[in-house]
Design a protein around this motif. Structure first.
Motif, PDB file in Angstrom:
ATOM      1  N   ASP A  87      -2.950   1.432   9.046  1.00  0.00           N
ATOM      2  CA  ASP A  87      -2.110   0.328   8.597  1.00  0.00           C
ATOM      3  C   ASP A  87      -2.554  -1.030   9.126  1.00  0.00           C
ATOM      4  OD1 ASP A  87      -1.338   1.039  11.156  1.00  0.00           O
ATOM      5  OD2 ASP A  87       0.803   1.005  10.752  1.00  0.00           O
ATOM      6  N   VAL A  88      -3.541  -1.065   9.992  1.00  0.00           N
ATOM      7  CA  VAL A  88      -4.103  -2.336  10.451  1.00  0.00           C
ATOM      8  C   VAL A  88      -5.212  -2.792   9.507  1.00  0.00           C
ATOM      9  CG1 VAL A  88      -5.358  -3.488  12.307  1.00  0.00           C
ATOM     10  CG2 VAL A  88      -3.517  -1.874  12.861  1.00  0.00           C
ATOM     11  N   ASN A  89      -6.138  -1.887   9.223  1.00  0.00           N
ATOM     12  CA  ASN A  89      -7.275  -2.223   8.354  1.00  0.00           C
ATOM     13  C   ASN A  89      -7.031  -1.871   6.892  1.00  0.00           C
ATOM     14  OD1 ASN A  89      -9.047  -3.213  10.448  1.00  0.00           O
ATOM     15  ND2 ASN A  89      -9.029  -1.105  11.180  1.00  0.00           N
ATOM     16  N   ARG A  90      -5.880  -1.265   6.599  1.00  0.00           N
ATOM     17  CA  ARG A  90      -5.419  -0.994   5.241  1.00  0.00           C
ATOM     18  C   ARG A  90      -6.312  -0.052   4.454  1.00  0.00           C
ATOM     19  NH1 ARG A  90      -0.840  -2.376   6.927  1.00  0.00           N
ATOM     20  NH2 ARG A  90       0.155  -2.782   4.957  1.00  0.00           N
ATOM     21  N   PHE A  91      -6.608   1.108   5.001  1.00  0.00           N
ATOM     22  CA  PHE A  91      -7.354   2.117   4.264  1.00  0.00           C
ATOM     23  C   PHE A  91      -6.874   3.506   4.641  1.00  0.00           C
ATOM     24  CE2 PHE A  91      -9.863   1.890   8.110  1.00  0.00           C
ATOM     25  CZ  PHE A  91     -10.307   3.192   8.308  1.00  0.00           C
ATOM     26  N   VAL A  92      -7.217   4.479   3.809  1.00  0.00           N
ATOM     27  CA  VAL A  92      -6.866   5.877   4.022  1.00  0.00           C
ATOM     28  C   VAL A  92      -8.146   6.645   4.309  1.00  0.00           C
ATOM     29  CG1 VAL A  92      -6.030   7.956   2.835  1.00  0.00           C
ATOM     30  CG2 VAL A  92      -4.818   5.793   2.558  1.00  0.00           C
ATOM     31  N   ILE A  93      -8.046   7.662   5.167  1.00  0.00           N
ATOM     32  CA  ILE A  93      -9.197   8.505   5.462  1.00  0.00           C
ATOM     33  C   ILE A  93      -8.740   9.945   5.654  1.00  0.00           C
ATOM     34  CG2 ILE A  93      -9.084   8.022   7.946  1.00  0.00           C
ATOM     35  CD1 ILE A  93     -12.169   8.265   7.981  1.00  0.00           C
ATOM     36  N   CYS A  94      -9.535  10.853   5.155  1.00  0.00           N
ATOM     37  CA  CYS A  94      -9.440  12.266   5.507  1.00  0.00           C
ATOM     38  C   CYS A  94     -10.811  12.595   6.080  1.00  0.00           C
ATOM     39  CB  CYS A  94      -9.146  13.157   4.299  1.00  0.00           C
ATOM     40  SG  CYS A  94      -9.311  14.921   4.705  1.00  0.00           S
ATOM     41  N   ASN A  95     -10.860  13.090   7.263  1.00  0.00           N
ATOM     42  CA  ASN A  95     -12.147  13.366   7.903  1.00  0.00           C
ATOM     43  C   ASN A  95     -12.975  14.393   7.143  1.00  0.00           C
ATOM     44  OD1 ASN A  95     -11.551  11.563   9.948  1.00  0.00           O
ATOM     45  ND2 ASN A  95     -10.695  13.136  11.274  1.00  0.00           N
ATOM     46  N   GLN A  96     -12.358  15.146   6.249  1.00  0.00           N
ATOM     47  CA  GLN A  96     -13.083  16.160   5.492  1.00  0.00           C
ATOM     48  C   GLN A  96     -13.380  15.716   4.055  1.00  0.00           C
ATOM     49  OE1 GLN A  96     -14.310  19.087   6.631  1.00  0.00           O
ATOM     50  NE2 GLN A  96     -15.250  19.382   4.635  1.00  0.00           N
ATOM     51  N   CYS A  97     -12.359  15.406   3.277  1.00  0.00           N
ATOM     52  CA  CYS A  97     -12.573  15.181   1.841  1.00  0.00           C
ATOM     53  C   CYS A  97     -12.600  13.719   1.414  1.00  0.00           C
ATOM     54  CB  CYS A  97     -11.540  15.952   1.022  1.00  0.00           C
ATOM     55  SG  CYS A  97      -9.860  15.307   1.089  1.00  0.00           S
ATOM     56  N   PHE A  98     -12.351  12.793   2.339  1.00  0.00           N
ATOM     57  CA  PHE A  98     -12.384  11.370   1.987  1.00  0.00           C
ATOM     58  C   PHE A  98     -12.842  10.550   3.191  1.00  0.00           C
ATOM     59  CE2 PHE A  98      -9.949   7.404   0.567  1.00  0.00           C
ATOM     60  CZ  PHE A  98     -10.880   7.063  -0.393  1.00  0.00           C
TER      61      PHE A  98
ATOM     62  N   GLU B  75       0.809  -1.217   0.000  1.00  0.00           N
ATOM     63  CA  GLU B  75       0.000   0.000   0.000  1.00  0.00           C
ATOM     64  C   GLU B  75       0.844   1.271   0.000  1.00  0.00           C
ATOM     65  OE1 GLU B  75      -2.404  -3.194   2.142  1.00  0.00           O
ATOM     66  OE2 GLU B  75      -0.356  -2.472   2.255  1.00  0.00           O
ATOM     67  N   VAL B  76       1.818   1.350   0.879  1.00  0.00           N
ATOM     68  CA  VAL B  76       2.643   2.559   0.964  1.00  0.00           C
ATOM     69  C   VAL B  76       3.387   2.767  -0.348  1.00  0.00           C
ATOM     70  CG1 VAL B  76       4.593   3.646   2.152  1.00  0.00           C
ATOM     71  CG2 VAL B  76       2.813   2.490   3.478  1.00  0.00           C
ATOM     72  N   GLU B  77       3.919   1.714  -0.924  1.00  0.00           N
ATOM     73  CA  GLU B  77       4.623   1.807  -2.206  1.00  0.00           C
ATOM     74  C   GLU B  77       3.693   2.327  -3.307  1.00  0.00           C
ATOM     75  OE1 GLU B  77       6.359  -1.257  -5.588  1.00  0.00           O
ATOM     76  OE2 GLU B  77       5.973  -2.030  -3.584  1.00  0.00           O
ATOM     77  N   VAL B  78       2.505   1.752  -3.395  1.00  0.00           N
ATOM     78  CA  VAL B  78       1.550   2.148  -4.426  1.00  0.00           C
ATOM     79  C   VAL B  78       1.115   3.595  -4.229  1.00  0.00           C
ATOM     80  CG1 VAL B  78      -0.789   1.753  -5.314  1.00  0.00           C
ATOM     81  CG2 VAL B  78       0.731  -0.188  -4.893  1.00  0.00           C
ATOM     82  N   LEU B  79       0.729   3.942  -3.018  1.00  0.00           N
ATOM     83  CA  LEU B  79       0.204   5.283  -2.760  1.00  0.00           C
ATOM     84  C   LEU B  79       1.284   6.362  -2.873  1.00  0.00           C
ATOM     85  CD1 LEU B  79      -2.264   4.433   0.117  1.00  0.00           C
ATOM     86  CD2 LEU B  79      -2.756   4.712  -2.327  1.00  0.00           C
ATOM     87  N   SER B  80       2.475   6.069  -2.409  1.00  0.00           N
ATOM     88  CA  SER B  80       3.533   7.074  -2.533  1.00  0.00           C
ATOM     89  C   SER B  80       3.952   7.245  -3.994  1.00  0.00           C
ATOM     90  CB  SER B  80       4.725   6.742  -1.637  1.00  0.00           C
ATOM     91  OG  SER B  80       5.320   5.521  -2.008  1.00  0.00           O
TER      92      SER B  80
ATOM     93  N   GLY C 258       2.134  10.045  -5.457  1.00  0.00           N
ATOM     94  CA  GLY C 258       2.437  11.385  -4.961  1.00  0.00           C
ATOM     95  C   GLY C 258       1.961  11.651  -3.547  1.00  0.00           C
ATOM     96  N   ILE C 259       1.333  10.662  -2.922  1.00  0.00           N
ATOM     97  CA  ILE C 259       0.957  10.822  -1.510  1.00  0.00           C
ATOM     98  C   ILE C 259       2.239  10.648  -0.707  1.00  0.00           C
ATOM     99  CG2 ILE C 259      -0.401   9.910   0.405  1.00  0.00           C
ATOM    100  CD1 ILE C 259      -2.454   8.927  -1.679  1.00  0.00           C
ATOM    101  N   PRO C 260       2.616  11.624   0.104  1.00  0.00           N
ATOM    102  CA  PRO C 260       3.878  11.534   0.831  1.00  0.00           C
ATOM    103  C   PRO C 260       3.938  10.289   1.726  1.00  0.00           C
ATOM    104  CG  PRO C 260       2.950  13.740   1.000  1.00  0.00           C
ATOM    105  CD  PRO C 260       1.898  12.870   0.388  1.00  0.00           C
ATOM    106  N   ALA C 261       4.999   9.515   1.572  1.00  0.00           N
ATOM    107  CA  ALA C 261       5.161   8.284   2.341  1.00  0.00           C
ATOM    108  C   ALA C 261       5.135   8.554   3.847  1.00  0.00           C
ATOM    109  CB  ALA C 261       6.451   7.569   1.942  1.00  0.00           C
ATOM    110  N   GLU C 262       5.658   9.711   4.249  1.00  0.00           N
ATOM    111  CA  GLU C 262       5.678  10.027   5.678  1.00  0.00           C
ATOM    112  C   GLU C 262       4.271  10.263   6.230  1.00  0.00           C
ATOM    113  OE1 GLU C 262       6.783  13.743   3.335  1.00  0.00           O
ATOM    114  OE2 GLU C 262       7.525  11.704   3.395  1.00  0.00           O
TER     115      GLU C 262
END
Length: 90
Positions: free
Chosen positions: A56-67, A22-27, A30-34
């Motif tokens: 990193d446990v459930n393997r998803f990304v969230i933004c409380n505002q836009c995602f 996931e980190v490899e794909v998302l970074s 252009g999503i910053p790895a940090e």
């Protein structure tokens, strides 16, 4: 003119294929790895402070505002980040 048949992609198969990468794909998008360390960060898309995180446990990304919805897997993250359809995300 001959039209190509659209390929069918199974979302669960695509999501399973990136487990552990996931980190490899998302970074690579252009999503910053940090920002993908499981902690709260500023959202790299909308800029909101302390609202973005990679679970990193459930393997998803969230933004409380836009995602905050439809964010249950990595193909969904790619769609959100790139503003594209599922087939384009694959």
């Amino acid at each position: 003119m001959i039209q190509e048949a659209k390929k069918h992609y199974d979302k669960s198969e695509v999501a399973a294929a990136v487990i552990g990468r996931e980190v490899e794909v998302l970074s690579s998008l252009g999503i910053p790895a940090e920002s993908l360390d499981g902690k709260h960060h500023a959202c790299p898309k909308c800029g909101g402070k302390d609202r973005f995180r990679f679970d990193d446990v459930n393997r998803f990304v969230i933004c409380n505002q836009c995602f905050s919805e439809k964010n249950g897997d990595i193909p969904s993250v790619v769609q959100w980040w790139e503003g594209c359809s599922f087939s384009e995300a694959v």
